[in-house]
Motif scaffolding. Structure first.
Motif, mmCIF file in Angstrom:
data_model
loop_
_atom_site.group_PDB
_atom_site.id
_atom_site.type_symbol
_atom_site.label_atom_id
_atom_site.label_comp_id
_atom_site.label_asym_id
_atom_site.label_seq_id
_atom_site.Cartn_x
_atom_site.Cartn_y
_atom_site.Cartn_z
ATOM 1 N N THR A 1 4.699 13.223 5.541
ATOM 2 C CA THR A 1 5.491 14.455 5.488
ATOM 3 C C THR A 1 6.785 14.243 6.259
ATOM 4 N N ASP A 2 7.841 14.955 5.840
ATOM 5 C CA ASP A 2 9.088 14.854 6.575
ATOM 6 C C ASP A 2 9.142 15.943 7.636
ATOM 7 N N PHE A 3 10.283 16.077 8.317
ATOM 8 C CA PHE A 3 10.371 17.010 9.438
ATOM 9 C C PHE A 3 10.312 18.470 8.982
ATOM 10 N N LEU A 4 10.502 18.720 7.677
ATOM 11 C CA LEU A 4 10.358 20.071 7.132
ATOM 12 C C LEU A 4 8.966 20.278 6.522
ATOM 13 N N ASN A 5 8.064 19.318 6.782
ATOM 14 C CA ASN A 5 6.685 19.342 6.288
ATOM 15 C C ASN A 5 6.602 19.211 4.769
ATOM 16 N N ARG A 6 7.624 18.609 4.166
ATOM 17 C CA ARG A 6 7.580 18.329 2.739
ATOM 18 C C ARG A 6 6.787 17.048 2.509
ATOM 19 N N LYS A 7 5.920 17.048 1.500
ATOM 20 C CA LYS A 7 5.031 15.925 1.243
ATOM 21 C C LYS A 7 5.745 14.836 0.436
ATOM 22 N N VAL A 8 5.534 13.592 0.850
ATOM 23 C CA VAL A 8 6.115 12.446 0.151
ATOM 24 C C VAL A 8 5.074 11.328 0.083
ATOM 25 N N ALA A 9 5.353 10.343 -0.731
ATOM 26 C CA ALA A 9 4.547 9.120 -0.788
ATOM 27 C C ALA A 9 5.433 7.963 -0.338
ATOM 28 N N ILE A 10 4.940 7.154 0.581
ATOM 29 C CA ILE A 10 5.707 6.005 1.076
ATOM 30 C C ILE A 10 5.028 4.724 0.623
ATOM 31 N N LYS A 11 5.758 3.977 -0.148
ATOM 32 C CA LYS A 11 5.275 2.716 -0.723
ATOM 33 C C LYS A 11 5.719 1.566 0.170
ATOM 34 N N ARG A 12 4.766 0.917 0.811
ATOM 35 C CA ARG A 12 5.060 -0.190 1.726
ATOM 36 C C ARG A 12 4.816 -1.506 0.996
ATOM 37 N N LEU A 13 5.885 -2.274 0.775
ATOM 38 C CA LEU A 13 5.799 -3.511 0.002
ATOM 39 C C LEU A 13 6.056 -4.723 0.888
ATOM 40 N N VAL A 14 5.215 -5.736 0.749
ATOM 41 C CA VAL A 14 5.384 -6.988 1.477
ATOM 42 C C VAL A 14 6.496 -7.798 0.811
ATOM 43 N N VAL A 15 7.438 -8.264 1.606
ATOM 44 C CA VAL A 15 8.593 -8.984 1.058
ATOM 45 C C VAL A 15 8.223 -10.407 0.656
ATOM 46 N N VAL A 16 7.511 -11.109 1.506
ATOM 47 C CA VAL A 16 7.116 -12.492 1.209
ATOM 48 C C VAL A 16 5.606 -12.546 1.015
ATOM 49 N N ARG A 17 5.196 -13.011 -0.163
ATOM 50 C CA ARG A 17 3.765 -13.123 -0.473
ATOM 51 C C ARG A 17 3.491 -14.481 -1.086
ATOM 52 N N LYS A 18 2.528 -15.192 -0.516
ATOM 53 C CA LYS A 18 2.153 -16.528 -0.980
ATOM 54 C C LYS A 18 3.367 -17.451 -1.060
ATOM 55 N N GLY A 19 4.230 -17.323 -0.071
ATOM 56 C CA GLY A 19 5.398 -18.189 0.013
ATOM 57 C C GLY A 19 6.559 -17.802 -0.875
ATOM 58 N N GLU B 1 0.842 -1.194 0.000
ATOM 59 C CA GLU B 1 0.000 0.000 0.000
ATOM 60 C C GLU B 1 0.878 1.245 0.000
ATOM 61 N N VAL B 2 0.356 2.344 -0.551
ATOM 62 C CA VAL B 2 1.077 3.608 -0.596
ATOM 63 C C VAL B 2 0.379 4.608 0.320
ATOM 64 N N PHE B 3 1.175 5.302 1.149
ATOM 65 C CA PHE B 3 0.627 6.253 2.109
ATOM 66 C C PHE B 3 1.205 7.646 1.898
ATOM 67 N N PHE B 4 0.386 8.630 2.222
ATOM 68 C CA PHE B 4 0.835 10.015 2.236
ATOM 69 C C PHE B 4 1.602 10.263 3.531
#
Length: 402
Positions: A127-145, A122-125
């Motif tokens: 911000t960093d410590f300077l309030n700059r906007k970023v997108a963080i892509k969270r990827l599952v390493v192991v899926r269906k074995g 999933e991808v989430f909105f």
């Protein structure tokens, strides 16, 4: 950016699976991965490579076959042992280079706003410590074995080394061992994707000059990638992201590959079914022209509101595309320039007869593109029409990165 993403096509709830680079179509006599015993045998060799480098090659007297030999102690290694050890050493090197073990939550504030979700993450909105906007892509390493770490690391390596004004910028990546994920921090695109435009096709039609502008930006990105022998393999409206200033950027390198001197063509099935080129579906050898086909399908969808064969199930569409190709966009209500660009230059069944990205940048249709500022104003008008604010933090524009 997904790889294995799912998204809904307009006028329906059908979700399109993205086929990952899972299965190489190789000669049957080629080794296709280690079994348990071979994996254990490769471990010591892997450590030797890390410590001492790759063992030298020594040919037999007949000059045909060869053994892999460490000349210091005359131990002979099978090619499969060296292949496994090389891949493991490559992954270890990529992890050291790209993955941080720091806690990303100390650098970024996750506000729980999801920008897109797929079967592998999933991808989430944020911000960093300077309030700059970023997108963080969270990827599952192991899926269906299956361990997807090599695929994720390949995606990171390609996008980290593909800095271009029309490619979504990579910032950094984190290894989250405790939850079995890898987090990729990317540039945030505030106006969603071209898919958001397609979703409102019944009420909003994109002018040809605006389509030409968007496709011009995509072609700039592809020309950059193709010059470096890289294939995106999943060009589609979902993966063309927009910014409120009118910027258009190519995203999602989950299925991208690097061609090498040893492998100048690919034959792996990867991408989104309705966008796949015939040669890719047939698992024939292919090169960067598969991306040009997908550009043609993208124009087709922007003009008609749906991709070709949308009335068919994905597997049926694949059959029709591979056997019959695509007729192209209708000639009625469309200019000769966009028809020629799409039908005669992109959606050509024979790959070598398709134009290159560099050639298409000189096409008369692309010459009709509007300035970026005009496209930005058009996006703002849509924003006003639907009561959206592209620059606030509310959950209004989907940003498909999976």
């Amino acid at each position: 950016m997904s790889s294995s993403s799912l998204r809904s096509i307009p006028k329906g709830d059908v979700k399109l699976p993205v086929i990952e680079d899972d299965t190489e179509i190789e000669p049957t006599d080629k080794y296709d991965g280690p079994n348990v015993n071979e994996r254990s045998r490769s471990t010591s060799l892997y450590k030797e490579i890390i410590d001492n480098g790759v063992p030298s090659l020594k040919r037999r007297n007949n000059g045909v076959s060869r053994n892999l030999m460490d000349c210091s102690n005359h131990r002979v290694y099978r090619p499969i042992d060296l292949e496994v050890a090389y891949e493991e050493s490559k992954i270890a090197s990529q992890k050291r280079r790209y993955l941080s073990s720091e806690d990303p939550k100390k650098k970024y504030s996750m506000k729980g706003r999801s920008l897109g979700q797929g079967s592998v993450g999933e991808v989430f909105f944020a911000t960093d410590f300077l309030n700059r906007k970023v997108a963080i892509k969270r990827l599952v390493v192991v899926r269906k074995g299956k361990n997807r770490e090599p695929l994720i690391l390949r995606e990171i390596e390609i996008i980290a080394s593909s800095q271009h004004p029309n490619i979504v910028a990579y910032i950094e990546a984190f290894e989250m061992k405790q939850i079995g994920e890898i987090w990729i921090v990317m540039e945030y695109m505030s106006a969603g994707s071209l898919f958001d435009i397609v979703k409102i096709y019944d009420t909003v039609k994109m002018p040809e000059s605006h389509i030409a502008f968007c496709i011009h930006e995509v072609l700039e990105a592809l020309a950059f990638l193709h010059q470096r022998s890289r294939i995106h393999r999943d060009v589609k409206v979902d993966n063309i992201l927009l910014h409120s200033d009118g910027a258009v950027k190519l995203a999602d390198f989950g299925t991208a590959v690097q061609l090498t001197f040893d492998r100048l063509r690919r034959n792996t099935l990867a991408g989104t079914p309705y966008y796949m080129a015939p040669e890719l579906i047939k698992k024939a050898d292919y090169k960067e022209k598969v991306d040009i086909w997908s550009v043609g399908i993208t124009v087709y969808e922007l003009v008609t509101g749906v991709p070709p064969y949308y009335n068919l199930e994905p597997h049926e569409a694949l059959t029709f595309i591979s056997h019959n190709g695509v007729e192209g966009i209708p000639t009625k209500k469309n200019s000769d320039d966009i028809i020629n660009f799409t039908n005669k230059c992109c959606l050509v069944k024979v790959p070598d007869e398709r134009k290159s990205a560099k050639e298409l940048l000189e096409h008369p249709f692309i010459e009709t593109r509007c300035p970026q500022r005009d496209f930005a104003r058009w996006l703002e008008s849509i924003n006003f029409l639907y009561g959206r604010n592209m620059d606030d933090d509310s959950d209004q524009w989907a940003c498909t990165l999976l």
